[in-house]
Design an enzyme around this catalytic site. Structure first.
Site, PDB file in Angstrom:
ATOM      1  N   ASP A 152       0.851  -1.195   0.000  1.00 42.14           N
ATOM      2  CA  ASP A 152       0.000   0.000   0.000  1.00 42.14           C
ATOM      3  C   ASP A 152       0.882   1.238   0.000  1.00 42.14           C
ATOM      4  O   ASP A 152       2.117   1.133  -0.007  1.00 42.14           O
ATOM      5  CB  ASP A 152      -0.987  -0.013   1.180  1.00 42.14           C
ATOM      6  CG  ASP A 152      -2.334   0.600   0.783  1.00 42.14           C
ATOM      7  OD1 ASP A 152      -2.342   1.753   0.325  1.00 42.14           O
ATOM      8  OD2 ASP A 152      -3.360  -0.085   0.922  1.00 42.14           O
ATOM      9  N   GLU A 188     -10.104   2.536  -5.025  1.00 42.20           N
ATOM     10  CA  GLU A 188      -9.673   3.903  -4.716  1.00 42.20           C
ATOM     11  C   GLU A 188      -8.465   4.345  -5.543  1.00 42.20           C
ATOM     12  O   GLU A 188      -7.430   4.709  -4.995  1.00 42.20           O
ATOM     13  CB  GLU A 188      -9.328   3.995  -3.224  1.00 42.20           C
ATOM     14  CG  GLU A 188     -10.502   3.657  -2.340  1.00 42.20           C
ATOM     15  CD  GLU A 188     -10.148   3.619  -0.857  1.00 42.20           C
ATOM     16  OE1 GLU A 188     -11.001   3.981  -0.043  1.00 42.20           O
ATOM     17  OE2 GLU A 188      -9.009   3.211  -0.501  1.00 42.20           O
ATOM     18  N   HIS A 243      -2.954   2.959  -4.729  1.00 39.91           N
ATOM     19  CA  HIS A 243      -2.328   2.492  -3.480  1.00 39.91           C
ATOM     20  C   HIS A 243      -0.897   2.016  -3.740  1.00 39.91           C
ATOM     21  O   HIS A 243      -0.464   1.000  -3.198  1.00 39.91           O
ATOM     22  CB  HIS A 243      -3.167   1.379  -2.843  1.00 39.91           C
ATOM     23  CG  HIS A 243      -4.454   1.890  -2.244  1.00 39.91           C
ATOM     24  ND1 HIS A 243      -4.508   2.507  -1.016  1.00 39.91           N
ATOM     25  CD2 HIS A 243      -5.718   1.908  -2.725  1.00 39.91           C
ATOM     26  CE1 HIS A 243      -5.761   2.864  -0.764  1.00 39.91           C
ATOM     27  NE2 HIS A 243      -6.522   2.519  -1.784  1.00 39.91           N
TER      28      HIS A 243
END
Ligand code: ACM
Length: 469
Positions: A131, A269, A205
Protein backbone atom coordinates in the site's frame (compact mmCIF):
# COMPACT_ATOMS: atom_id res chain seq x y z
CA UNK A 1 -28.94 -33.69 26.62
CA UNK A 2 -27.71 -30.08 27.04
CA UNK A 3 -24.45 -29.21 25.26
CA UNK A 4 -21.60 -30.00 27.65
CA UNK A 5 -19.20 -28.16 25.35
CA UNK A 6 -19.83 -24.86 23.62
CA UNK A 7 -18.88 -24.84 19.92
CA UNK A 8 -18.35 -21.70 17.75
CA UNK A 9 -19.31 -21.82 14.96
CA UNK A 10 -22.05 -24.26 15.82
CA UNK A 11 -21.87 -27.34 13.55
CA UNK A 12 -24.93 -28.24 11.45
CA UNK A 13 -25.81 -31.30 13.51
CA UNK A 14 -24.48 -32.16 16.97
CA UNK A 15 -25.77 -34.97 19.16
CA UNK A 16 -24.16 -35.33 22.57
CA UNK A 17 -24.69 -38.60 24.41
CA UNK A 18 -23.96 -39.81 27.89
CA UNK A 19 -20.64 -41.49 28.56
CA UNK A 20 -17.20 -40.17 27.91
CA UNK A 21 -13.87 -41.01 26.34
CA UNK A 22 -11.11 -40.98 28.92
CA UNK A 23 -7.80 -40.05 27.40
CA UNK A 24 -4.73 -37.95 28.03
CA UNK A 25 -3.80 -37.95 24.37
CA UNK A 26 -6.90 -37.11 22.29
CA UNK A 27 -4.94 -36.23 19.14
CA UNK A 28 -3.06 -39.51 19.38
CA UNK A 29 -6.36 -41.35 19.73
CA UNK A 30 -8.09 -39.67 16.78
CA UNK A 31 -8.32 -41.79 13.65
CA UNK A 32 -8.90 -39.92 10.38
CA UNK A 33 -9.69 -40.75 6.80
CA UNK A 34 -10.99 -39.22 3.58
CA UNK A 35 -14.06 -41.05 2.29
CA UNK A 36 -15.40 -40.80 -1.23
CA UNK A 37 -18.85 -41.62 0.10
CA UNK A 38 -19.16 -38.21 1.73
CA UNK A 39 -19.79 -35.00 -0.23
CA UNK A 40 -16.51 -33.11 -0.62
CA UNK A 41 -17.39 -30.36 1.83
CA UNK A 42 -18.72 -32.63 4.58
CA UNK A 43 -17.09 -34.20 7.62
CA UNK A 44 -18.40 -36.58 10.26
CA UNK A 45 -16.89 -36.81 13.73
CA UNK A 46 -17.79 -39.38 16.31
CA UNK A 47 -16.47 -39.69 19.82
CA UNK A 48 -17.31 -42.84 21.76
CA UNK A 49 -15.89 -44.28 24.99
CA UNK A 50 -13.47 -46.22 22.72
CA UNK A 51 -12.01 -43.27 20.87
CA UNK A 52 -12.58 -40.65 18.18
CA UNK A 53 -13.06 -41.06 14.46
CA UNK A 54 -13.14 -38.38 11.79
CA UNK A 55 -14.05 -38.93 8.14
CA UNK A 56 -14.41 -36.27 5.49
CA UNK A 57 -15.14 -35.87 1.80
CA UNK A 58 -11.87 -34.05 1.10
CA UNK A 59 -8.69 -32.82 2.74
CA UNK A 60 -10.34 -29.41 3.21
CA UNK A 61 -13.31 -30.94 5.03
CA UNK A 62 -10.89 -33.02 7.09
CA UNK A 63 -9.24 -29.77 8.22
CA UNK A 64 -12.66 -28.44 9.23
CA UNK A 65 -13.28 -31.59 11.26
CA UNK A 66 -9.91 -31.34 12.97
CA UNK A 67 -10.63 -27.72 13.88
CA UNK A 68 -13.95 -28.72 15.46
CA UNK A 69 -12.18 -31.52 17.33
CA UNK A 70 -9.65 -28.96 18.60
CA UNK A 71 -12.44 -27.01 20.28
CA UNK A 72 -13.92 -30.11 21.86
CA UNK A 73 -10.66 -31.37 23.35
CA UNK A 74 -9.31 -27.96 24.34
CA UNK A 75 -11.33 -27.74 27.52
CA UNK A 76 -12.27 -31.31 28.31
CA UNK A 77 -9.31 -32.29 30.44
CA UNK A 78 -8.87 -36.04 30.30
CA UNK A 79 -12.60 -36.76 29.92
CA UNK A 80 -14.29 -36.00 26.62
CA UNK A 81 -18.06 -36.26 26.28
CA UNK A 82 -19.34 -38.58 23.56
CA UNK A 83 -20.77 -36.91 20.50
CA UNK A 84 -21.80 -37.43 16.89
CA UNK A 85 -21.32 -34.50 14.53
CA UNK A 86 -22.25 -34.24 10.90
CA UNK A 87 -21.26 -30.96 9.36
CA UNK A 88 -20.62 -28.93 6.21
CA UNK A 89 -20.16 -25.22 5.57
CA UNK A 90 -22.59 -22.92 3.81
CA UNK A 91 -19.89 -20.91 2.04
CA UNK A 92 -16.69 -22.04 0.37
CA UNK A 93 -15.03 -18.66 1.12
CA UNK A 94 -14.86 -17.92 4.83
CA UNK A 95 -12.37 -15.13 4.85
CA UNK A 96 -10.43 -12.73 6.95
CA UNK A 97 -8.51 -9.86 5.36
CA UNK A 98 -5.43 -8.47 7.04
CA UNK A 99 -3.60 -5.28 6.05
CA UNK A 100 0.09 -5.72 6.83
CA UNK A 101 1.00 -2.59 4.85
CA UNK A 102 -0.30 0.23 7.06
CA UNK A 103 1.34 -1.50 10.00
CA UNK A 104 3.81 -4.32 9.72
CA UNK A 105 3.18 -7.50 11.72
CA UNK A 106 5.75 -10.17 12.50
CA UNK A 107 5.25 -13.65 11.05
CA UNK A 108 4.51 -14.94 14.58
CA UNK A 109 1.62 -12.45 14.84
CA UNK A 110 0.23 -13.68 11.53
CA UNK A 111 0.51 -17.26 12.78
CA UNK A 112 -1.56 -16.33 15.84
CA UNK A 113 -4.27 -14.91 13.57
CA UNK A 114 -4.14 -18.09 11.48
CA UNK A 115 -4.59 -20.12 14.68
CA UNK A 116 -7.60 -18.00 15.60
CA UNK A 117 -9.07 -18.44 12.12
CA UNK A 118 -8.54 -22.21 12.09
CA UNK A 119 -10.17 -22.61 15.48
CA UNK A 120 -13.29 -21.02 13.95
CA UNK A 121 -13.14 -22.93 10.65
CA UNK A 122 -12.40 -19.81 8.62
CA UNK A 123 -10.44 -20.89 5.57
CA UNK A 124 -9.14 -17.88 3.58
CA UNK A 125 -6.56 -15.38 4.80
CA UNK A 126 -6.48 -12.41 2.42
CA UNK A 127 -3.12 -10.75 2.95
CA UNK A 128 -2.98 -7.10 1.86
CA UNK A 129 0.76 -6.90 1.19
CA UNK A 130 1.30 -3.51 -0.43
CA UNK A 131 0.00 0.00 0.00
CA UNK A 132 0.99 3.67 -0.03
CA UNK A 133 2.41 3.45 3.50
CA UNK A 134 4.52 0.32 3.07
CA UNK A 135 5.62 -2.43 0.66
CA UNK A 136 5.98 -5.73 2.53
CA UNK A 137 7.07 -8.43 0.09
CA UNK A 138 10.50 -9.19 -1.30
CA UNK A 139 10.48 -9.00 -5.11
CA UNK A 140 13.64 -10.23 -6.82
CA UNK A 141 15.14 -7.64 -9.14
CA UNK A 142 13.49 -4.75 -7.25
CA UNK A 143 15.52 -4.46 -4.01
CA UNK A 144 14.48 -0.86 -3.35
CA UNK A 145 10.88 -2.01 -2.71
CA UNK A 146 11.97 -3.42 0.62
CA UNK A 147 15.01 -1.18 1.25
CA UNK A 148 13.00 2.02 0.72
CA UNK A 149 9.33 1.15 0.13
CA UNK A 150 9.01 -0.91 3.31
CA UNK A 151 9.91 2.01 5.58
CA UNK A 152 8.34 5.32 6.51
CA UNK A 153 10.22 7.83 8.64
CA UNK A 154 7.24 8.86 10.69
CA UNK A 155 3.52 8.28 11.08
CA UNK A 156 0.64 10.67 11.66
CA UNK A 157 -0.62 10.67 15.26
CA UNK A 158 -4.33 10.32 15.99
CA UNK A 159 -7.24 10.49 13.56
CA UNK A 160 -6.12 11.65 10.14
CA UNK A 161 -8.32 14.28 8.48
CA UNK A 162 -7.17 15.26 4.98
CA UNK A 163 -7.93 18.96 5.58
CA UNK A 164 -6.48 19.17 9.09
CA UNK A 165 -3.08 19.82 10.66
CA UNK A 166 -1.31 16.86 12.14
CA UNK A 167 1.44 15.82 14.47
CA UNK A 168 3.83 12.99 13.68
CA UNK A 169 5.52 10.44 15.89
CA UNK A 170 9.03 10.63 14.37
CA UNK A 171 9.48 6.87 14.70
CA UNK A 172 10.69 4.90 11.72
CA UNK A 173 8.15 2.16 11.02
CA UNK A 174 8.32 -0.74 8.64
CA UNK A 175 9.47 -4.22 7.76
CA UNK A 176 9.01 -6.79 5.04
CA UNK A 177 8.78 -10.53 4.50
CA UNK A 178 11.27 -12.53 2.48
CA UNK A 179 9.85 -14.90 -0.09
CA UNK A 180 11.01 -17.81 2.07
CA UNK A 181 9.19 -16.44 5.10
CA UNK A 182 6.00 -16.16 3.07
CA UNK A 183 6.40 -19.70 1.74
CA UNK A 184 6.73 -20.84 5.35
CA UNK A 185 3.56 -18.95 6.26
CA UNK A 186 1.71 -20.54 3.35
CA UNK A 187 2.68 -23.96 4.69
CA UNK A 188 1.72 -23.06 8.26
CA UNK A 189 -1.71 -21.96 7.03
CA UNK A 190 -2.14 -24.95 4.73
CA UNK A 191 -1.58 -27.38 7.60
CA UNK A 192 -4.50 -25.72 9.39
CA UNK A 193 -6.83 -25.77 6.37
CA UNK A 194 -6.31 -22.12 5.40
CA UNK A 195 -5.59 -20.72 1.95
CA UNK A 196 -3.60 -17.50 1.77
CA UNK A 197 -4.74 -15.13 -0.97
CA UNK A 198 -2.11 -12.43 -1.53
CA UNK A 199 -3.09 -8.93 -2.60
CA UNK A 200 -0.94 -6.51 -4.56
CA UNK A 201 -3.09 -3.40 -4.75
CA UNK A 202 -2.90 -1.80 -8.21
CA UNK A 203 -2.86 0.57 -10.02
CA UNK A 204 -3.67 2.82 -7.04
CA UNK A 205 -2.33 2.49 -3.48
CA UNK A 206 1.15 2.34 -5.04
CA UNK A 207 2.96 5.28 -3.45
CA UNK A 208 5.49 3.08 -1.63
CA UNK A 209 6.45 1.44 -4.94
CA UNK A 210 6.65 4.82 -6.72
CA UNK A 211 8.79 6.12 -3.83
CA UNK A 212 11.16 3.18 -4.42
CA UNK A 213 11.23 3.54 -8.22
CA UNK A 214 10.05 6.97 -9.47
CA UNK A 215 9.96 5.62 -13.04
CA UNK A 216 6.87 3.58 -12.03
CA UNK A 217 4.86 6.80 -11.58
CA UNK A 218 3.59 9.32 -14.11
CA UNK A 219 6.49 11.75 -13.61
CA UNK A 220 9.85 9.94 -13.29
CA UNK A 221 11.60 13.21 -12.40
CA UNK A 222 9.61 13.60 -9.20
CA UNK A 223 10.77 11.81 -6.03
CA UNK A 224 7.98 11.10 -3.55
CA UNK A 225 8.44 9.40 -0.18
CA UNK A 226 6.58 6.52 1.41
CA UNK A 227 3.27 7.99 2.60
CA UNK A 228 3.20 9.08 6.26
CA UNK A 229 -0.51 9.83 6.58
CA UNK A 230 -3.59 7.68 5.89
CA UNK A 231 -6.21 8.38 3.23
CA UNK A 232 -5.88 7.98 -0.54
CA UNK A 233 -2.74 8.92 -2.46
CA UNK A 234 -2.69 10.42 -5.95
CA UNK A 235 0.61 8.70 -6.67
CA UNK A 236 -0.54 5.72 -8.69
CA UNK A 237 1.22 3.63 -11.34
CA UNK A 238 1.98 5.41 -14.60
CA UNK A 239 1.41 3.92 -18.04
CA UNK A 240 5.05 3.37 -19.07
CA UNK A 241 6.41 0.06 -20.31
CA UNK A 242 8.43 -0.05 -17.06
CA UNK A 243 5.23 0.10 -15.02
CA UNK A 244 3.65 -2.78 -16.93
CA UNK A 245 6.87 -4.82 -16.76
CA UNK A 246 6.85 -4.21 -13.01
CA UNK A 247 3.29 -5.50 -12.72
CA UNK A 248 4.29 -8.59 -14.69
CA UNK A 249 7.37 -9.26 -12.57
CA UNK A 250 5.60 -8.73 -9.25
CA UNK A 251 2.56 -10.84 -10.10
CA UNK A 252 4.67 -13.63 -11.57
CA UNK A 253 6.71 -13.90 -8.37
CA UNK A 254 3.64 -13.59 -6.16
CA UNK A 255 1.95 -16.37 -8.14
CA UNK A 256 4.97 -18.55 -7.52
CA UNK A 257 5.12 -17.92 -3.76
CA UNK A 258 1.40 -18.46 -3.15
CA UNK A 259 0.24 -21.75 -4.68
CA UNK A 260 -3.51 -21.04 -4.37
CA UNK A 261 -5.74 -20.40 -7.38
CA UNK A 262 -6.30 -16.66 -6.77
CA UNK A 263 -4.34 -13.43 -6.62
CA UNK A 264 -6.09 -10.26 -5.47
CA UNK A 265 -5.10 -7.21 -7.55
CA UNK A 266 -6.83 -4.58 -5.44
CA UNK A 267 -8.26 -2.00 -7.83
CA UNK A 268 -9.91 0.15 -5.15
CA UNK A 269 -9.67 3.90 -4.72
CA UNK A 270 -7.51 4.78 -7.71
CA UNK A 271 -7.51 8.54 -8.38
CA UNK A 272 -7.11 9.51 -12.05
CA UNK A 273 -5.49 12.90 -11.26
CA UNK A 274 -2.01 12.02 -12.46
CA UNK A 275 -3.24 10.26 -15.60
CA UNK A 276 -5.41 13.27 -16.45
CA UNK A 277 -2.38 15.55 -16.22
CA UNK A 278 0.06 13.25 -18.00
CA UNK A 279 0.88 13.70 -21.72
CA UNK A 280 2.20 10.13 -21.73
CA UNK A 281 -1.13 8.85 -20.47
CA UNK A 282 -2.95 10.79 -23.18
CA UNK A 283 -0.65 9.32 -25.81
CA UNK A 284 -1.30 5.83 -24.45
CA UNK A 285 -5.04 6.41 -24.57
CA UNK A 286 -4.74 7.30 -28.25
CA UNK A 287 -2.60 4.25 -28.88
CA UNK A 288 -5.13 2.02 -27.08
CA UNK A 289 -8.18 3.73 -28.59
CA UNK A 290 -9.59 4.77 -25.22
CA UNK A 291 -11.83 7.78 -24.74
CA UNK A 292 -12.21 7.75 -20.95
CA UNK A 293 -9.26 8.12 -18.56
CA UNK A 294 -10.91 5.65 -16.19
CA UNK A 295 -10.41 2.95 -18.82
CA UNK A 296 -6.67 3.07 -18.13
CA UNK A 297 -7.49 1.12 -14.98
CA UNK A 298 -9.25 -1.46 -17.16
CA UNK A 299 -5.99 -1.88 -19.11
CA UNK A 300 -4.18 -2.67 -15.85
CA UNK A 301 -6.91 -5.11 -14.82
CA UNK A 302 -6.77 -6.90 -18.18
CA UNK A 303 -3.00 -7.00 -18.15
CA UNK A 304 -2.85 -8.40 -14.60
CA UNK A 305 -5.50 -11.01 -15.46
CA UNK A 306 -3.51 -12.09 -18.54
CA UNK A 307 -0.26 -12.42 -16.58
CA UNK A 308 -1.97 -14.44 -13.86
CA UNK A 309 -3.93 -16.59 -16.28
CA UNK A 310 -0.58 -17.67 -17.74
CA UNK A 311 0.26 -18.86 -14.21
CA UNK A 312 -3.04 -20.73 -13.97
CA UNK A 313 -4.60 -18.18 -11.60
CA UNK A 314 -7.68 -15.96 -11.49
CA UNK A 315 -7.81 -12.36 -10.36
CA UNK A 316 -9.93 -10.96 -7.58
CA UNK A 317 -10.62 -7.23 -7.39
CA UNK A 318 -12.41 -4.81 -5.08
CA UNK A 319 -15.74 -3.72 -6.55
CA UNK A 320 -14.30 -0.60 -8.22
CA UNK A 321 -13.03 -2.96 -10.93
CA UNK A 322 -16.65 -3.13 -12.16
CA UNK A 323 -16.29 0.48 -13.35
CA UNK A 324 -13.87 -0.25 -16.17
CA UNK A 325 -13.21 -3.19 -18.47
CA UNK A 326 -13.20 -6.50 -16.63
CA UNK A 327 -12.27 -10.02 -17.82
CA UNK A 328 -15.04 -12.62 -17.54
CA UNK A 329 -13.11 -14.81 -15.12
CA UNK A 330 -12.72 -12.09 -12.45
CA UNK A 331 -13.95 -12.61 -8.90
CA UNK A 332 -15.38 -9.45 -7.35
CA UNK A 333 -14.97 -8.53 -3.71
CA UNK A 334 -17.72 -6.15 -2.72
CA UNK A 335 -17.06 -3.63 0.04
CA UNK A 336 -19.03 -0.49 -0.71
CA UNK A 337 -22.73 -0.87 -1.38
CA UNK A 338 -25.32 -3.62 -1.67
CA UNK A 339 -25.91 -2.46 -5.24
CA UNK A 340 -22.37 -3.65 -6.00
CA UNK A 341 -23.33 -7.22 -5.10
CA UNK A 342 -26.45 -6.92 -7.25
CA UNK A 343 -24.37 -5.64 -10.15
CA UNK A 344 -21.49 -8.12 -9.95
CA UNK A 345 -23.79 -11.13 -9.62
CA UNK A 346 -26.17 -9.90 -12.32
CA UNK A 347 -23.15 -9.63 -14.62
CA UNK A 348 -22.21 -13.22 -13.71
CA UNK A 349 -19.13 -12.58 -11.55
CA UNK A 350 -18.56 -14.80 -8.50
CA UNK A 351 -18.60 -12.43 -5.55
CA UNK A 352 -17.23 -12.30 -2.04
CA UNK A 353 -19.23 -10.12 0.35
CA UNK A 354 -16.89 -7.93 2.40
CA UNK A 355 -19.36 -5.17 3.19
CA UNK A 356 -18.00 -2.12 4.96
CA UNK A 357 -21.29 -1.78 6.79
CA UNK A 358 -21.01 -4.96 8.88
CA UNK A 359 -17.68 -6.63 8.15
CA UNK A 360 -15.04 -3.91 8.60
CA UNK A 361 -13.34 -4.82 11.86
CA UNK A 362 -11.28 -1.63 11.83
CA UNK A 363 -14.48 0.14 12.94
CA UNK A 364 -14.85 0.73 16.67
CA UNK A 365 -16.85 -2.00 18.45
CA UNK A 366 -18.71 0.33 20.79
CA UNK A 367 -19.25 4.00 21.56
CA UNK A 368 -17.21 5.69 24.22
CA UNK A 369 -13.75 6.78 25.07
CA UNK A 370 -12.70 3.45 26.63
CA UNK A 371 -12.41 2.09 23.09
CA UNK A 372 -9.11 2.56 21.26
CA UNK A 373 -9.18 5.15 18.48
CA UNK A 374 -10.48 3.64 15.28
CA UNK A 375 -11.11 4.58 11.70
CA UNK A 376 -13.82 7.25 11.33
CA UNK A 377 -16.86 5.85 9.58
CA UNK A 378 -19.07 4.13 12.05
CA UNK A 379 -19.32 1.60 14.80
CA UNK A 380 -19.72 -2.09 14.09
CA UNK A 381 -20.75 -4.03 17.16
CA UNK A 382 -20.47 -7.77 17.66
CA UNK A 383 -24.26 -7.92 17.39
CA UNK A 384 -24.11 -6.04 14.06
CA UNK A 385 -21.79 -8.71 12.70
CA UNK A 386 -24.08 -11.47 13.97
CA UNK A 387 -27.34 -9.94 12.73
CA UNK A 388 -26.57 -7.50 9.88
CA UNK A 389 -27.96 -8.23 6.42
CA UNK A 390 -24.92 -9.27 4.42
CA UNK A 391 -26.43 -10.47 1.17
CA UNK A 392 -28.96 -8.10 -0.41
CA UNK A 393 -32.55 -9.29 -0.38
CA UNK A 394 -33.15 -8.65 -4.05
CA UNK A 395 -30.90 -11.34 -5.52
CA UNK A 396 -32.33 -14.06 -7.74
CA UNK A 397 -31.45 -17.69 -7.02
CA UNK A 398 -28.87 -17.58 -9.81
CA UNK A 399 -27.26 -14.50 -8.30
CA UNK A 400 -27.27 -16.08 -4.82
CA UNK A 401 -25.40 -19.06 -6.24
CA UNK A 402 -22.59 -16.69 -7.28
CA UNK A 403 -21.94 -15.58 -3.70
CA UNK A 404 -18.73 -17.42 -2.87
CA UNK A 405 -18.75 -16.36 0.73
CA UNK A 406 -18.12 -13.59 3.21
CA UNK A 407 -15.06 -11.95 4.69
CA UNK A 408 -14.11 -9.69 7.62
CA UNK A 409 -11.64 -6.84 7.02
CA UNK A 410 -8.80 -5.70 9.26
CA UNK A 411 -7.38 -2.48 7.84
CA UNK A 412 -4.61 -1.42 10.16
CA UNK A 413 -4.20 2.35 9.99
CA UNK A 414 -5.31 2.50 13.62
CA UNK A 415 -4.15 -0.99 14.61
CA UNK A 416 -0.46 -0.62 15.46
CA UNK A 417 0.38 -3.96 17.10
CA UNK A 418 -0.63 -7.58 17.62
CA UNK A 419 -2.56 -6.95 20.85
CA UNK A 420 -4.70 -4.29 19.14
CA UNK A 421 -5.16 -6.57 16.16
CA UNK A 422 -6.55 -9.38 18.29
CA UNK A 423 -8.74 -6.95 20.23
CA UNK A 424 -10.28 -5.63 17.02
CA UNK A 425 -10.63 -9.06 15.40
CA UNK A 426 -12.18 -10.94 18.29
CA UNK A 427 -14.85 -11.74 19.13
CA UNK A 428 -16.26 -10.23 15.93
CA UNK A 429 -14.40 -12.96 14.05
CA UNK A 430 -16.49 -15.52 15.99
CA UNK A 431 -19.73 -13.99 14.71
CA UNK A 432 -18.31 -13.81 11.19
CA UNK A 433 -17.38 -17.50 11.37
CA UNK A 434 -20.86 -18.45 12.54
CA UNK A 435 -22.40 -16.70 9.54
CA UNK A 436 -19.83 -17.92 7.04
CA UNK A 437 -20.28 -21.48 8.24
CA UNK A 438 -24.07 -21.16 8.11
CA UNK A 439 -24.65 -22.49 11.60
CA UNK A 440 -28.22 -23.41 12.59
CA UNK A 441 -29.98 -20.15 13.35
CA UNK A 442 -29.90 -19.00 16.92
CA UNK A 443 -31.00 -15.82 18.60
CA UNK A 444 -28.44 -13.16 19.48
CA UNK A 445 -28.92 -14.10 23.15
CA UNK A 446 -28.24 -17.78 22.49
CA UNK A 447 -25.14 -16.96 20.48
CA UNK A 448 -23.89 -14.59 23.14
CA UNK A 449 -24.27 -17.27 25.79
CA UNK A 450 -22.41 -19.83 23.69
CA UNK A 451 -19.71 -17.26 23.02
CA UNK A 452 -19.31 -16.50 26.72
CA UNK A 453 -18.46 -20.16 27.25
CA UNK A 454 -16.14 -20.17 24.24
CA UNK A 455 -14.00 -17.11 25.05
CA UNK A 456 -11.98 -18.77 27.86
CA UNK A 457 -10.73 -21.12 25.13
CA UNK A 458 -9.14 -18.11 23.38
CA UNK A 459 -7.66 -17.00 26.65
CA UNK A 460 -6.10 -20.43 27.18
CA UNK A 461 -4.57 -20.24 23.70
CA UNK A 462 -3.13 -16.80 24.39
CA UNK A 463 -5.34 -15.08 21.81
CA UNK A 464 -6.59 -11.64 22.88
CA UNK A 465 -10.16 -10.38 22.44
CA UNK A 466 -12.53 -7.60 23.48
CA UNK A 467 -14.50 -8.85 26.50
CA UNK A 468 -18.26 -9.11 26.13
CA UNK A 469 -20.27 -6.11 27.38
C1 ACM B 1 -11.21 -0.62 0.70
O1 ACM B 1 -11.69 -0.54 1.83
N1 ACM B 1 -10.54 0.40 0.19
C2 ACM B 1 -11.33 -1.82 -0.10
Amino acid sequence: MPDPISLVPLPRSVTWSSGSWRTDDPWGGLSVGVSEELPRTEYALSITPQGAHLTAGSEAALADGRNTFAQIVSDAAGEIPCVTISDAPRYAWRGLHLDVARHFFAIADLETMIDAMALHRLNVLHLHLTDDQGWRIEIKGYPRLTEIGAWRDRTVIGIYRPEGEHEFDDERHGGSYTQDELRGLVEYAQRRGILIVPEVDLPGHMQAAVASYPELGSDPSRQVGVREVWGISDHVLGVSDEAFAFVRDVLTQVADIFPGPYVHIGGDECPRTEWEQSPAARARMNEWGLTRVSEIQGRFTDFAADVLREQGKRIIGWDEVLESHLPDDTIVMNWRRDEGVEESTSRGFPTVVATERFLYFDHAQAKGHEEPIAIPGGITTLEDVFTGRLVPKKLTEEQEALILGIQGQLWTEYIPDAASLQYMALPRLCALAERAWGSPEQSWAEFRERLAAHLPRLEALGIGFRPLD
